[in-house]
Motif scaffolding. Structure first.
Motif, short mmCIF file in Angstrom:
data_model
loop_
_atom_site.label_atom_id
_atom_site.label_comp_id
_atom_site.label_asym_id
_atom_site.label_seq_id
_atom_site.Cartn_x
_atom_site.Cartn_y
_atom_site.Cartn_z
N PRO A 41 0.84 -1.20 0.00
CA PRO A 41 0.00 0.00 0.00
C PRO A 41 0.88 1.25 0.00
N PHE A 42 0.41 2.30 -0.69
CA PHE A 42 1.16 3.55 -0.70
C PHE A 42 0.53 4.52 0.29
N VAL A 43 1.33 4.95 1.27
CA VAL A 43 0.78 5.85 2.29
C VAL A 43 0.89 7.29 1.80
N LEU A 81 -1.16 9.96 3.06
CA LEU A 81 -1.32 10.90 4.18
C LEU A 81 -0.96 10.17 5.46
N ARG A 82 -0.16 10.82 6.26
CA ARG A 82 0.27 10.17 7.50
C ARG A 82 0.10 11.14 8.68
N GLY A 83 -0.99 10.93 9.43
CA GLY A 83 -1.20 11.73 10.64
C GLY A 83 -1.44 13.20 10.39
N GLU A 121 4.68 17.88 2.79
CA GLU A 121 5.77 17.09 2.21
C GLU A 121 5.54 15.64 2.58
N HIS A 122 5.64 14.76 1.58
CA HIS A 122 5.55 13.33 1.84
C HIS A 122 4.39 12.95 2.76
N GLY A 123 3.22 13.51 2.49
CA GLY A 123 2.03 13.09 3.23
C GLY A 123 1.87 13.67 4.61
P1 ADP Z 1 10.87 12.55 -4.23
O1 ADP Z 1 11.77 13.64 -3.78
O2 ADP Z 1 10.76 12.43 -5.70
O3 ADP Z 1 9.53 12.56 -3.53
P2 ADP Z 1 11.81 10.57 -2.41
O4 ADP Z 1 12.87 9.53 -2.56
O5 ADP Z 1 11.95 11.63 -1.39
O6 ADP Z 1 11.60 11.18 -3.84
O7 ADP Z 1 10.42 9.82 -2.16
C1 ADP Z 1 10.00 8.70 -2.91
C2 ADP Z 1 8.60 8.32 -2.46
O8 ADP Z 1 8.62 7.87 -1.09
C3 ADP Z 1 7.70 9.55 -2.51
O9 ADP Z 1 6.57 9.27 -3.30
C4 ADP Z 1 7.36 9.86 -1.08
O10 ADP Z 1 6.00 10.15 -0.93
C5 ADP Z 1 7.75 8.64 -0.29
N1 ADP Z 1 8.49 9.12 0.90
C6 ADP Z 1 9.49 9.99 0.92
N2 ADP Z 1 9.92 10.24 2.15
C7 ADP Z 1 9.17 9.50 2.96
C8 ADP Z 1 9.11 9.33 4.37
N3 ADP Z 1 9.89 9.98 5.23
N4 ADP Z 1 8.22 8.47 4.85
C9 ADP Z 1 7.44 7.80 4.04
N5 ADP Z 1 7.41 7.94 2.69
C10 ADP Z 1 8.26 8.76 2.15
#
Ligand code: ADP
Ligand code: ADP
Length: 233
Positions: A18-20, A22-24, A216-218
């Motif tokens: 699963p792709f998360v 949104l996180r919290g 950023e990142h959810g």
């Molecule tokens: P980008 O800069 O292209 O988003 P990243 O390597 O930072 O590349 O992220 C790759 C994927 O992993 C992204 O789609 C992002 O949503 C997810 N991601 C990045 N950082 C985190 C994190 N700290 N926790 C969970 N998922 C993450």
């Protein structure tokens, strides 16, 4: 007016974990404010926006709009509540085979208003967005800015308490963007409607938002007044 409490969203995928998205996420909007969410592509902005009317159902967490917990509603009550949450889109999402007038009337027909009430309301909305002269035209005959005006009128038809804007000016040139943003500001002022917009453009936030959150990142990594977030180090 809007409260998101500890929202998580995991998209289920066929051949992957699963792709998360949104996180919290926690967010609270006061009635009548214009709130912007900014972040890069993929940050989760659209998922966040679509969680508010449950177009995307969060995996966990609570969504409260106008004092009502939407996540606890049955399908029928949710349909009713959704009428009070208007939405506009980057690519307008108009019915191409319907005139401007009929596009705006569409949600009113679903609400089963009388034809007299529909006519009066559509006339009012056409005037509000400045499209009375174009009412019998089709979307293909309109400019991008005019199409978004139709989108706005349609979103306001059922007199919503909230307007969700999904990259609403991203397909428009800078001058048209300004005119759509000032229309949104007018509507916010006149009707007291709460506006939540998502964008990747700083200029949009600066132009009309009272407060902003950065995603950023959810996750929301920063939030506050536009001055606090962008001008103070
Ligand atoms: P980008 O800069 O292209 O988003 P990243 O390597 O930072 O590349 O992220 C790759 C994927 O992993 C992204 O789609 C992002 O949503 C997810 N991601 C990045 N950082 C985190 C994190 N700290 N926790 C969970 N998922 C993450
Ligand atoms: P933004 O609006 O900030 O560009 P989105 O909310 O559209 O971000 O997407 C956040 C992340 O969730 C992206 O990495 C995207 O690929 C992923 N995503 C969005 N929708 C789905 C879906 N239906 N299935 C799987 N992943 C999705």
């Amino acid at each position: 007016m809007i409260e998101l409490i500890d929202i998580e969203k995991a998209y289920i995928r066929k051949k992957a974990e699963p792709f998360v998205a949104l996180r919290g996420v926690n967010l609270k909007l006061e009635k009548g404010e214009i709130f912007g969410v900014i972040g890069r592509s993929g940050a989760g902005k659209s998922t966040l926006l679509r969680s508010i009317n449950l177009l995307e159902r969060p995996t966990s967490g609570t969504v409260i709009v106008g004092g009502v917990d939407l996540t606890a509603l049955g399908e029928k009550e949710l349909q009713e509540k959704r009428k009070k949450i208007g939405m506009i889109f980057q690519h307008f999402n108009l019915l191409s085979t319907a005139t401007v007038r009929d596009n705006i009337a569409f949600p009113l027909k679903i609400s089963k208003l009388s034809s007299k009430a529909i006519k009066e309301r559509v006339d009012e909305l056409l005037e509000l967005v400045g499209l009375t002269a174009q009412q019998h035209q089709y979307p293909s005959q309109l400019s991008g800015g005019q199409k978004q005006r139709v989108g706005i009128a349609r979103a306001l038809a059922n007199d919503p308490e909230v307007l969700l804007c999904d990259e609403a000016t991203s397909a428009l040139d800078p001058q048209t963007t300004d005119s759509i943003l000032s229309l949104l500001k007018d509507i916010n002022r006149k009707m007291g409607i709460t506006i939540l917009l998502i964008t990747h453009e700083m200029a949009v936030i600066r132009s009309i938002c009272d407060r902003v959150a950065v995603m950023e990142h959810g996750q929301i990594v920063e939030s506050g007044t536009v001055l606090d977030v962008f001008l103070n180090p």
